[in-house]
Design a protein around this motif. Structure first.
Motif, PDB file in Angstrom:
ATOM      1  N   ALA A 262       0.830  -1.206   0.000  1.00  0.00           N
ATOM      2  CA  ALA A 262       0.000   0.000   0.000  1.00  0.00           C
ATOM      3  C   ALA A 262       0.867   1.260   0.000  1.00  0.00           C
ATOM      4  CB  ALA A 262      -0.940  -0.003   1.197  1.00  0.00           C
ATOM      5  N   VAL A 263       1.946   1.256   0.754  1.00  0.00           N
ATOM      6  CA  VAL A 263       2.837   2.423   0.786  1.00  0.00           C
ATOM      7  C   VAL A 263       3.561   2.569  -0.547  1.00  0.00           C
ATOM      8  CG1 VAL A 263       4.874   3.439   1.889  1.00  0.00           C
ATOM      9  CG2 VAL A 263       3.053   2.459   3.287  1.00  0.00           C
ATOM     10  N   GLU A 264       3.937   1.461  -1.156  1.00  0.00           N
ATOM     11  CA  GLU A 264       4.554   1.550  -2.491  1.00  0.00           C
ATOM     12  C   GLU A 264       3.583   2.192  -3.480  1.00  0.00           C
ATOM     13  OE1 GLU A 264       6.036  -2.274  -3.734  1.00  0.00           O
ATOM     14  OE2 GLU A 264       7.212  -2.496  -1.891  1.00  0.00           O
ATOM     15  N   ARG A 265       2.308   1.866  -3.378  1.00  0.00           N
ATOM     16  CA  ARG A 265       1.303   2.452  -4.281  1.00  0.00           C
ATOM     17  C   ARG A 265       1.080   3.933  -3.996  1.00  0.00           C
ATOM     18  NH1 ARG A 265      -3.895  -0.633  -4.012  1.00  0.00           N
ATOM     19  NH2 ARG A 265      -4.476   0.784  -5.678  1.00  0.00           N
ATOM     20  N   ILE A 266       1.036   4.328  -2.720  1.00  0.00           N
ATOM     21  CA  ILE A 266       0.762   5.725  -2.381  1.00  0.00           C
ATOM     22  C   ILE A 266       1.967   6.624  -2.675  1.00  0.00           C
ATOM     23  CG2 ILE A 266       1.440   5.802   0.070  1.00  0.00           C
ATOM     24  CD1 ILE A 266      -1.862   7.204  -1.184  1.00  0.00           C
ATOM     25  N   THR A 267       3.138   6.023  -2.877  1.00  0.00           N
ATOM     26  CA  THR A 267       4.331   6.802  -3.234  1.00  0.00           C
ATOM     27  C   THR A 267       4.715   6.601  -4.703  1.00  0.00           C
ATOM     28  OG1 THR A 267       5.782   5.034  -2.401  1.00  0.00           O
ATOM     29  CG2 THR A 267       5.222   6.836  -0.869  1.00  0.00           C
ATOM     30  N   SER A 268       3.828   6.001  -5.488  1.00  0.00           N
ATOM     31  CA  SER A 268       4.076   5.790  -6.917  1.00  0.00           C
ATOM     32  C   SER A 268       3.920   7.104  -7.686  1.00  0.00           C
ATOM     33  CB  SER A 268       3.101   4.757  -7.475  1.00  0.00           C
ATOM     34  OG  SER A 268       1.788   5.297  -7.522  1.00  0.00           O
ATOM     35  N   THR A 269       4.380   7.106  -8.911  1.00  0.00           N
ATOM     36  CA  THR A 269       4.291   8.305  -9.756  1.00  0.00           C
ATOM     37  C   THR A 269       2.840   8.762  -9.921  1.00  0.00           C
ATOM     38  OG1 THR A 269       6.286   7.648 -10.942  1.00  0.00           O
ATOM     39  CG2 THR A 269       4.859   9.257 -12.022  1.00  0.00           C
ATOM     40  N   GLY A 270       1.932   7.815 -10.169  1.00  0.00           N
ATOM     41  CA  GLY A 270       0.526   8.185 -10.348  1.00  0.00           C
ATOM     42  C   GLY A 270      -0.081   8.801  -9.110  1.00  0.00           C
ATOM     43  N   ALA A 271       0.198   8.213  -7.952  1.00  0.00           N
ATOM     44  CA  ALA A 271      -0.327   8.761  -6.697  1.00  0.00           C
ATOM     45  C   ALA A 271       0.304  10.111  -6.388  1.00  0.00           C
ATOM     46  CB  ALA A 271      -0.088   7.782  -5.550  1.00  0.00           C
ATOM     47  N   ARG A 272       1.599  10.228  -6.619  1.00  0.00           N
ATOM     48  CA  ARG A 272       2.280  11.504  -6.362  1.00  0.00           C
ATOM     49  C   ARG A 272       1.651  12.651  -7.153  1.00  0.00           C
ATOM     50  NH1 ARG A 272       8.586  10.682  -5.204  1.00  0.00           N
ATOM     51  NH2 ARG A 272       8.665  12.789  -6.041  1.00  0.00           N
ATOM     52  N   SER A 273       1.156  12.336  -8.348  1.00  0.00           N
ATOM     53  CA  SER A 273       0.556  13.381  -9.196  1.00  0.00           C
ATOM     54  C   SER A 273      -0.744  13.926  -8.611  1.00  0.00           C
ATOM     55  CB  SER A 273       0.306  12.842 -10.607  1.00  0.00           C
ATOM     56  OG  SER A 273      -0.784  11.939 -10.629  1.00  0.00           O
ATOM     57  N   THR A 274      -1.295  13.265  -7.598  1.00  0.00           N
ATOM     58  CA  THR A 274      -2.565  13.691  -6.998  1.00  0.00           C
ATOM     59  C   THR A 274      -2.383  14.371  -5.638  1.00  0.00           C
ATOM     60  OG1 THR A 274      -2.975  11.594  -5.835  1.00  0.00           O
ATOM     61  CG2 THR A 274      -3.755  11.768  -8.130  1.00  0.00           C
ATOM     62  N   THR A 275      -1.166  14.642  -5.242  1.00  0.00           N
ATOM     63  CA  THR A 275      -0.918  15.189  -3.909  1.00  0.00           C
ATOM     64  C   THR A 275      -1.597  16.546  -3.743  1.00  0.00           C
ATOM     65  OG1 THR A 275       1.227  14.091  -3.908  1.00  0.00           O
ATOM     66  CG2 THR A 275       0.837  15.760  -2.202  1.00  0.00           C
TER      67      THR A 275
END
Length: 125
Positions: A104-117
């Motif tokens: 889950a942490v790998e997903r929340i720190t992925s490029t796609g997730a980072r773009s939604t910060t």
């Protein structure tokens, strides 16, 4: 200064989950979702683990206002895009809070997730 009190920052920042709700075209709150929240300095940040295609994230983009609830704090908020230069620090905050190395942490720190910060700002209006 973020507009949050130190008490609010502590309570929301320490909460394991945050309930987030965006506003619809009629100004009413939509269905809430449970997501993760992190504190970086005097600011609070959220991301969509599923990237920009997530329905709750797309909803926040419509009017950029909503409501959050965590740690016993309920607040109307404005959603602001976070400064991309903070991405590494926000990643570190997610890893520290939710456990480095988990899927889950790998997903929340992925490029796609980072773009939604987004930064959560108390709505004073």
């Amino acid at each position: 200064m973020s507009g949050w009190t130190e008490n609010q920052l502590d309570r929301i920042g320490d909460a394991g989950e945050l309930r987030i709700t965006s506003r619809g075209d009629d100004g009413r709150l939509r269905r809430s979702r449970v997501i993760w929240v992190v504190r970086e300095g005097d600011e609070l940040y959220v991301r969509s683990v599923n990237g920009p295609g997530s329905s709750w994230y797309r909803g926040t983009r419509d009017h950029l206002t909503g409501h959050v609830s965590a740690g016993g704090v309920d607040a109307d908020v404005v959603f602001e895009d976070a400064d991309e230069s903070l991405d590494d620090r926000i990643d570190a905050a997610y890893r520290a809070k939710y456990g480095a190395g988990s899927t889950a942490v790998e997903r929340i720190t992925s490029t796609g997730a980072r773009s939604t910060t987004m930064r959560l700002v108390p709505d004073s209006g």
